[in-house]
Every structure is written in structure tokens, then in C-alpha cells.
Design an enzyme around this catalytic site. Sequence first.
Site, mmCIF file in Angstrom:
data_model
loop_
_atom_site.group_PDB
_atom_site.id
_atom_site.type_symbol
_atom_site.label_atom_id
_atom_site.label_comp_id
_atom_site.label_asym_id
_atom_site.label_seq_id
_atom_site.Cartn_x
_atom_site.Cartn_y
_atom_site.Cartn_z
ATOM 1 N N SER D 59 0.972 -1.111 -0.310
ATOM 2 C CA SER D 59 0.008 0.047 0.131
ATOM 3 C C SER D 59 1.128 1.490 -0.232
ATOM 4 O O SER D 59 0.737 1.848 -0.751
ATOM 5 C CB SER D 59 -1.601 0.505 1.310
ATOM 6 O OG SER D 59 -2.176 -0.932 1.498
ATOM 7 N N SER D 98 -4.273 2.363 4.367
ATOM 8 C CA SER D 98 -4.220 0.929 4.975
ATOM 9 C C SER D 98 -5.825 0.410 4.440
ATOM 10 O O SER D 98 -6.698 0.863 5.590
ATOM 11 C CB SER D 98 -3.948 1.367 6.530
ATOM 12 O OG SER D 98 -4.529 0.112 7.375
ATOM 13 N N GLY D 99 -5.334 -0.933 4.636
ATOM 14 C CA GLY D 99 -6.612 -1.272 3.549
ATOM 15 C C GLY D 99 -7.535 -2.054 4.916
ATOM 16 O O GLY D 99 -8.491 -1.355 4.931
ATOM 17 N N SER D 100 -6.885 -2.634 5.503
ATOM 18 C CA SER D 100 -7.462 -3.179 6.987
ATOM 19 C C SER D 100 -7.509 -2.241 7.622
ATOM 20 O O SER D 100 -8.139 -2.147 9.022
ATOM 21 C CB SER D 100 -6.550 -3.973 8.002
ATOM 22 O OG SER D 100 -5.141 -3.514 7.894
ATOM 23 N N GLY D 101 -7.193 -0.523 7.539
ATOM 24 C CA GLY D 101 -7.358 0.359 8.797
ATOM 25 C C GLY D 101 -6.475 -0.238 9.677
ATOM 26 O O GLY D 101 -7.177 1.240 11.370
ATOM 27 N N THR D 103 -3.236 -1.305 10.614
ATOM 28 C CA THR D 103 -1.716 -1.091 10.440
ATOM 29 C C THR D 103 -1.183 0.209 11.611
ATOM 30 O O THR D 103 -1.483 1.296 11.596
ATOM 31 C CB THR D 103 -1.272 -0.725 9.006
ATOM 32 O OG1 THR D 103 -1.922 -1.303 8.049
ATOM 33 C CG2 THR D 103 0.300 -1.298 9.272
ATOM 34 N N GLU D 173 -4.271 -3.571 -3.742
ATOM 35 C CA GLU D 173 -3.359 -2.834 -3.884
ATOM 36 C C GLU D 173 -3.171 -2.414 -5.224
ATOM 37 O O GLU D 173 -3.244 -1.437 -5.627
ATOM 38 C CB GLU D 173 -2.136 -3.743 -3.185
ATOM 39 C CG GLU D 173 -1.916 -3.869 -1.732
ATOM 40 C CD GLU D 173 -1.463 -5.139 -1.524
ATOM 41 O OE1 GLU D 173 -1.332 -5.486 -0.147
ATOM 42 O OE2 GLU D 173 -0.671 -5.723 -2.123
#
Lengths: 206, 206, 206, 206
Positions: D59, D98-101, D103, D173
Site C-alpha cells: 500500500s 491501510s486496507g485493513s485500517g 496498521t 493494492e
Amino acid sequence: MSSKNSNKYSFKQFMKEISEYVCKASDMINDYEVDKFTNILLETLQNNKKILIVGTGRSGLAGKAFAMRLMHLGFNVYVLGDTITPAIYGGDVVIAISGSGITRLVITAASTAKEIGAKVIAITSYRDSPLAKIADHVVIVPGRTKIARENDYTVRQILGEHEPLAPLGTLFEITLNVFFDSLVSELMQRLGKTEEDLKKRHTTIE
Amino acid sequence: MSSKNSNKYSFKQFMKEISEYVCKASDMINDYEVDKFTNILLETLQNNKKILIVGTGRSGLAGKAFAMRLMHLGFNVYVLGDTITPAIYGGDVVIAISGSGITRLVITAASTAKEIGAKVIAITSYRDSPLAKIADHVVIVPGRTKIARENDYTVRQILGEHEPLAPLGTLFEITLNVFFDSLVSELMQRLGKTEEDLKKRHTTIE
Amino acid sequence: MSSKNSNKYSFKQFMKEISEYVCKASDMINDYEVDKFTNILLETLQNNKKILIVGTGRSGLAGKAFAMRLMHLGFNVYVLGDTITPAIYGGDVVIAISGSGITRLVITAASTAKEIGAKVIAITSYRDSPLAKIADHVVIVPGRTKIARENDYTVRQILGEHEPLAPLGTLFEITLNVFFDSLVSELMQRLGKTEEDLKKRHTTIE
Amino acid sequence: MSSKNSNKYSFKQFMKEISEYVCKASDMINDYEVDKFTNILLETLQNNKKILIVGTGRSGLAGKAFAMRLMHLGFNVYVLGDTITPAIYGGDVVIAISGSGITRLVITAASTAKEIGAKVIAITSYRDSPLAKIADHVVIVPGRTKIARENDYTVRQILGEHEPLAPLGTLFEITLNVFFDSLVSELMQRLGKTEEDLKKRHTTIE
């Protein structure tokens, strides 16, 4: 821009202040702390463990220069922020560098490392800093850090009463570079490695 | 791994050799070369020009540490290989660092810079190296580089006859770090900048 | 700044153009070239050889994203410019990425790799480019590169006659990212690796 | 290593799955969120403010590719972890990816940014994630992130019931890369900039 004639200090004076500072600072490095640090590094070779180096800004650059030499010596070493940074697990070693010991991103990474079960070595100027407190082993490297503190006791001990000519964390960062390079010589000596051994692993494309 | 007792040199001896080397090396820096380099840097401020720093390996890291301070001083400075590296044009300044003066990627970048019309400053130990030859201005920083040379005359002048304890380019790289940091102090003095001025530009998220 | 109402294209149109381009570009990838590339990568595992990825700018970033996944898959992979980049020797593999095939720093690194006896794989849009000519194996990834060329024949074949909405090398770079990620899926399939296997090597400190 | 004949999916199928995913994902991007994000970016030009991009791993690489184009467009943009990262102050904009939120290093940096008074834009797949919660503005980019979640609802909506062929966060991504590149086209359109304008700022030494 002021004319050169009005300069108070010459270029050579700046170089001499820094190098003399490092020379005197070497007397304040604790042999036991260094010896224990060296042993922890050597154990990673025997136990096939990884070393991860964590630092920001100019301290991070000193950490990277150290990482290159550890690689030349055959250590399995990585730098946080590099492309290739594998998973760290219990038993691996994290070297967390922060002169002030309060750099947030370094503390966050060190805390995560602790939770994972990695061994955290703090390289800092302040034994009572948050970073030092969460570390398994602390090595004190004296120097004025970018966070000016009234109690820069060690710096005044070394320089006497005059204000350092080098700004912000410069004295810490240079001492750190010399500290790490001396550790490389120490590791070479302990491992019986020669300069030729290191050269074989030095990058060939540059 | 050999036991510590069999070590020939102590950790402090390693630190002292390096710092004493730098201290003596400062006498071999040519004041005129430094003065001209300083003026070229200051002119970029007046003419609103960019500075690009080029180097590989540990010399590159010293260049990055210098770049950070130049930014703190208000220079428009970039590092080759960073994400944010804008176009360089005629009149901009490229600082090309290579102890040996033969690092291919540095020479390739410096040649391109010359073709574009940028001013190339070489920081190297060898005045007759390919890098020095294409540069507009050369600053000699003494030190043993990773390319061992029979004619490491300056290193022997500084250390005497004994072999340096620090491997490969260590002595060059540390001298380079101290050289750049002294140049920062010199620039602060010329610009009348204080530590507080630098602090205002120091990264706030780390 | 013009008001949004005057916009000719919507945001979704931009996303669709790029993803449709990649979808059609996949038909122009040569299966034999990919198969041979895959085999060369798999052989490094069997022969205990290293992979070094070389690229600049946005192509270099795509190369770094690929390097991360190769590491997750257990390959011994490095990126030029990272801190930890060991010596490359004969039999190692260098992946040199340049859409135009004329990026000087990439060609310099690829030439050095050839002299050392490493195998050079060029990833480029132009089979007759200088980079392709020195490579041991070439994989053509279609896309408009930042060097505009009259003969952007493949791009016009894919997009039809209209000018691409995405500027400079964007279409190449995105196609490159998808190309590398598809190669990761292919390698997983060939090695019989699962997502869980990759996760074990994914960085734990971030 | 299994022979190629036993492969279930072809290389082209992998490329098509990814590009078709992105194409469908574009329908799930919220126009209002993008429009507000675009306006915040454009305001930094008018108010002479900085943009700092924060992200780790792949990311982070997508963020760097976006940063390069923002620079080409004339924005005052920096990347956390680069050498040249100046002080961020109130009114500056931090793009936290952050994809997951979840990180940690991204959240730590975003929290510091908030304390300083900077505006934080979160780019994430999860509206209820810790990162989204501290942000001033959130843009949802759909995709399976490396943290597998039972409720990968949007991914299943896009792919149907079958498991994605691309491992870990790949779909997020790539969608992120296309999202950012489409935003570049949108910004060009709003600013009335042409490809030639971008080219002038593209690095000349590479």
C-alpha cells in the site's frame, strides 16, 4: 549572507569539535553493555535468527550503515522500511535506535516486537526514556539529541561549558556511526573475519 | 567464535582509532575547495536552484544525512532514489559522492547531469578518478575506500604504517559524515541561522 | 480551477479505461515468454541463487511490490537501492525493468550484471530497445511508456484511435503491476503454495 | 514443482480476474468521497500547504507512485520514510493508507498528524476501522486486505462466491493503484494540465 571574514569558527574547528567529542564519548561507553550487545548479535548466528533494525531520520541512516556491514559479516539482517523485510518472530532481535528514546514510530515498532516475543535492544542516550524502559537490553550512546534537555549532563561533561557548534542531534548521530563501526571491528575480531571476507558479500552492482 | 579474552584490541581502541583518524583527516581538507563548495551551495538559494545528491551504499547514506540538514537550512534539496525527485535542469547542482570515484551508477548519473547542464560537484578521495574528471568542482575527502589501493598514501600519512582496524571504506565514510556535518555548521554560520531555525523544519511525524 | 460540471470524463470512466486496458493487454502477453520467465525464477530456488530487481521511478515501485511477494514465496530476492543488497554473482538472476528500455541507470546496472555472469531478464515494451538487446530473456509488457513514440502500435491496437486518458507511463505501470501479481499466482500454483504459506513470511511489524 | 500441465488456471486468467475485479470495484467507489478528497488536495495548492503520504508495504508503494504524479502536477508532496520529509503543521494534509485500517505504524503517524492539527484522509476498505475513526475524511477503496475477514462482503459481491485467485491484499493494492491513477487524471482535468506539463517535472536523471 555574511562575508566569510566575519566567521567566528573555521571549518577545521567544526571537524575537530565533532571528532574530539566522539573520542571523549568513547570513554563513556559502558564495556559491559557493549559486550552483552555483541553476544546477543553473535547468538543470532548460532541460533539462525534474524536481526531487524529500526530507526527514523539520521539515526535510522546510521542503523542502515550498520545493517550493511552486518550483512557483509554474514548476519541475517533487515531494516524496517526496506522493501524486503520478512516476518519477525520470537527469538529474533530488534535493534531500536532513538537518541531521545521518545520517537513514536520506533516505540510503536519496539512494542510490537516485544509482543511477538522478539528481543529488543535499545540504543539511546537516556536510560529512563520510554524506549529504554521497554527494551530487554539498553546501550547508552552519549550525545546531544534533537530534543534539547536541560540535563544534557554527559554532553557538558564532554564539551565543558561551551555550547556545541554542531546543531540538533549531530553529536549523537556521529557518535552512533562510530559506535556501530567499532562494533563491526569487534565482531570481525570475535568471528575471526578479515576484510576480504566482507568484500565477498559487498554489493557488486552499484 | 573466539573468546573475548583473546581479543587484541578493545572496543574503545576501535572508537578512538576512527575518531582520531577523522581529527587528523580534517587537516588534509583543502580550505579553498570547501569554500568554493559552500559558495556553490549558497548560490542555489539566491538563484532558486535545486540540489540533487547522488551516492550509493554507505556513502549514499552520508549524503542522505547531509540532505536532511540542507532541507532544515531551507535549501531545495533532493536525493536520487527517493520517491520525490523532480526534474533537474541547467544551473541546478548535483553532488556526486564516491570515495573511489569509480562507482558506475554515480558516474552515469553525473554524466547525465552534465549533459543537462547541471553543475557537478564530486566528493571523492581520488583527484584523478573518472568521477573527479567529469566534475565542475572536486572536494577531496581523504579515507581508505572499499577499493583497496596500493597508493593509499593519505591514509598511511594519517595512521602511520599500521593497517587500519576499520574495514573497507569505513574511514572514508565516517570522515565524510563529519565533513558534511561541519559544512552544515559552516552554512549556519554564513547564513546566520540558529538551531531553532533548523528545528522548525525538522520532521514532526516520526 | 474549473468547476466539476465542466469535466468531460467522470472518475469512473478513468478507472474503467485503465482496467479495461489491462484486461485487453493480457491478450498480448506472450505465453512462452512468461513460461520461460517463470522457469528461470523457479530454477533460482533449486540452485540456491539470488534474484535482484532493478528499476527506477514507478516501474521500480512495481518491481518492489513484486519483490515483496517473491520473498513471501520463499525466493532469495533483493532490490537495487535497498539497504540490504548483497553481492550478485554468476548464475544469479537480475530482473531489469524499463518500459522504454532506455533508462540509463537500469542499463548500467544490467550491463554490470552481464559482465558478472548473472542472467538478465528485461521487462520492457520495446523488443528493439537497448535494454532488451543486452538481456538473456525478454518479456514484452505492452503499454504506453513515458517516452511518447509515434509507433505506440500496441497501445492504439488496445485503445482504438482515441488518446489515452491516463498520462505518461501509467498504462504500462499498471499493466506491469497486474502482470507481476499474476506471475505470483502462477508461481503459487506451480509451487503448490497457499495464501497461508505467504502469510507466514509477511512482515509482522508495521 | 508440479508440471505446468497440471495447472488449473492460465496466466491470462489471473490477469483477467484482477483487471475485471478493478473494473467492477470502480462502481463501488463513492463519487462524493472522491470529490471531497479531490477538493482537499486542490485546496493545498491554493493555500500553499503540504501533503504527506503515509503507508507501509505494498500500500505504501501505491502511495509513492501517487506521490510522484502529485509532484509532476505541482503539488508540494512528501512521503513518510523518504530522506526529505519536512515538518508538517496545522492545515497540511496527511493521506494515511491501510486496507485493513489497523496498521499500527500508519495509525501512530495519523494520530500524531491529528495532534499537530493536520487534516487526515484515510484510504481504507473498512469504514469502522481504527484508522477511519480518527480521520477527517475517509475514502473507501474496496478489496480483500491481507487481514482475511469473514465479512469481506464487497469482495464477494464483486467476485461472486469463488475464492479470489490473487493472494492476501493483492486485489486491494491493485485497485488502490488504479484509484490513485484515476485521481491523477481527474486532477489534470480540473487543473487543465496536459501530459506535457507533467513531463516537465518528471525526473531527468534515471
